[in-house]
Write a protein that holds these residues in place. Structure first.
Motif, PDB file in Angstrom:
ATOM      1  N   THR A  39       0.853  -1.184   0.000  1.00 37.34           N
ATOM      2  CA  THR A  39       0.000   0.000   0.000  1.00 37.34           C
ATOM      3  C   THR A  39       0.887   1.232   0.000  1.00 37.34           C
ATOM      4  OG1 THR A  39      -0.115   0.017   2.418  1.00 37.34           O
ATOM      5  CG2 THR A  39      -1.857  -1.163   1.244  1.00 37.34           C
ATOM      6  N   SER A  62      -7.416   2.803  -4.658  1.00 35.07           N
ATOM      7  CA  SER A  62      -7.212   2.274  -3.314  1.00 35.07           C
ATOM      8  C   SER A  62      -5.769   2.423  -2.852  1.00 35.07           C
ATOM      9  CB  SER A  62      -7.598   0.793  -3.261  1.00 35.07           C
ATOM     10  OG  SER A  62      -8.954   0.612  -3.613  1.00 35.07           O
ATOM     11  N   TYR A  68      -3.079   0.677  -3.857  1.00 34.18           N
ATOM     12  CA  TYR A  68      -2.799  -0.714  -3.498  1.00 34.18           C
ATOM     13  C   TYR A  68      -2.265  -1.418  -4.734  1.00 34.18           C
ATOM     14  CZ  TYR A  68      -3.980  -5.247  -1.315  1.00 34.18           C
ATOM     15  OH  TYR A  68      -3.940  -6.494  -0.745  1.00 34.18           O
TER      16      TYR A  68
END
Lengths: 112, 113
Positions: A24, A69, A71
């Protein structure tokens, strides 16, 4: 919050399993996303490279980027003992003065 | 096809000694850099160069000097070694750094006693 977060593992999976490695990040300016593989006592080598969002496939490896996100993922299909290594994610915004930010790496063990 | 070559592969120093880690690349890359890798710390950028005659500091530059007199070579100098500089050092090069495609050497493992 660190710019790039990566679970250090170790992650142990049986041979033949699908492996999922993730990172992340917090900087929405990142545009280039890389996965490096590092065998023990060797230098990192570029494994997968993705620009912006989407998927990229190369043989048993698939890199996935979800910018909404923040990610990124690396999937390894039909994992082999030779895939045992440390996998480092890396990313950069892509401007000349931008640094490449590395995750700390995930140690992966594929069990025969 | 040599790529990025680092020497020496292993070195033991005493505190206060100086030494130079050598790095050479044969890919005509503009960008060269030095990282150190420590357990739990990941790769940390020490110094980098975007071309011959141009160098700049990275994240952890203290105690290290670099120069770039040719496109091929980028030596890293430890002026007065300290135990905190015990680490594995990697040289990396790239044709275009801003895309993140780095080619790494095999590493130099340095121990400072």
């Amino acid at each position: 919050q660190k710019e790039v977060e990566q679970d250090p593992g170790p992650l142990s999976v049986p041979e033949g399993a699908i492996v999922s490695l993730n990172c992340t990040y917090s900087n929405s300016a990142f545009q280039y996303f890389m996965w490096y593989r590092q065998y023990s006592r060797k230098g990192p080598e570029l494994l997968m490279y993705t620009y912006s969002s989407g998927n990229k496939e190369d043989g048993r490896f698939t890199a996935q980027v979800d910018k909404s996100s923040k990610y990124i993922s690396l999937f390894i299909r039909d994992s082999q003992p030779s895939d045992s290594a440390t996998y480092l994610c890396a990313m950069t915004a892509g401007n000349r003065d931008d640094k490449i930010i590395f995750g700390k790496g995930t140690r992966l063990h594929i069990l025969p | 096809n040599a790529g990025v070559t680092q020497t020496p592969k292993f070195q033991v120093l005493k505190t206060g000694q100086s030494m130079t880690l050598q790095c050479a690349q044969d890919m005509n890359h503009e960008y060269m850099s030095w990282y150190r890798q420590d357990p739990g710390m990941g790769l940390r950028l020490i110094h980098y160069s975007v071309g011959a005659g141009i160098t700049d500091q990275g994240e952890v530059p203290n105690g290290y000097n670099v120069s770039r007199s040719t496109t091929e070579d980028f030596p890293l100098r430890l002026l007065s070694a300290a135990p905190s500089q015990t680490s594995v050092y990697f040289c990396a090069s790239s044709y275009r750094v801003y895309t993140g495609e780095l080619f790494f050497g095999e590493g130099s493992r340095l121990t400072v006693l």
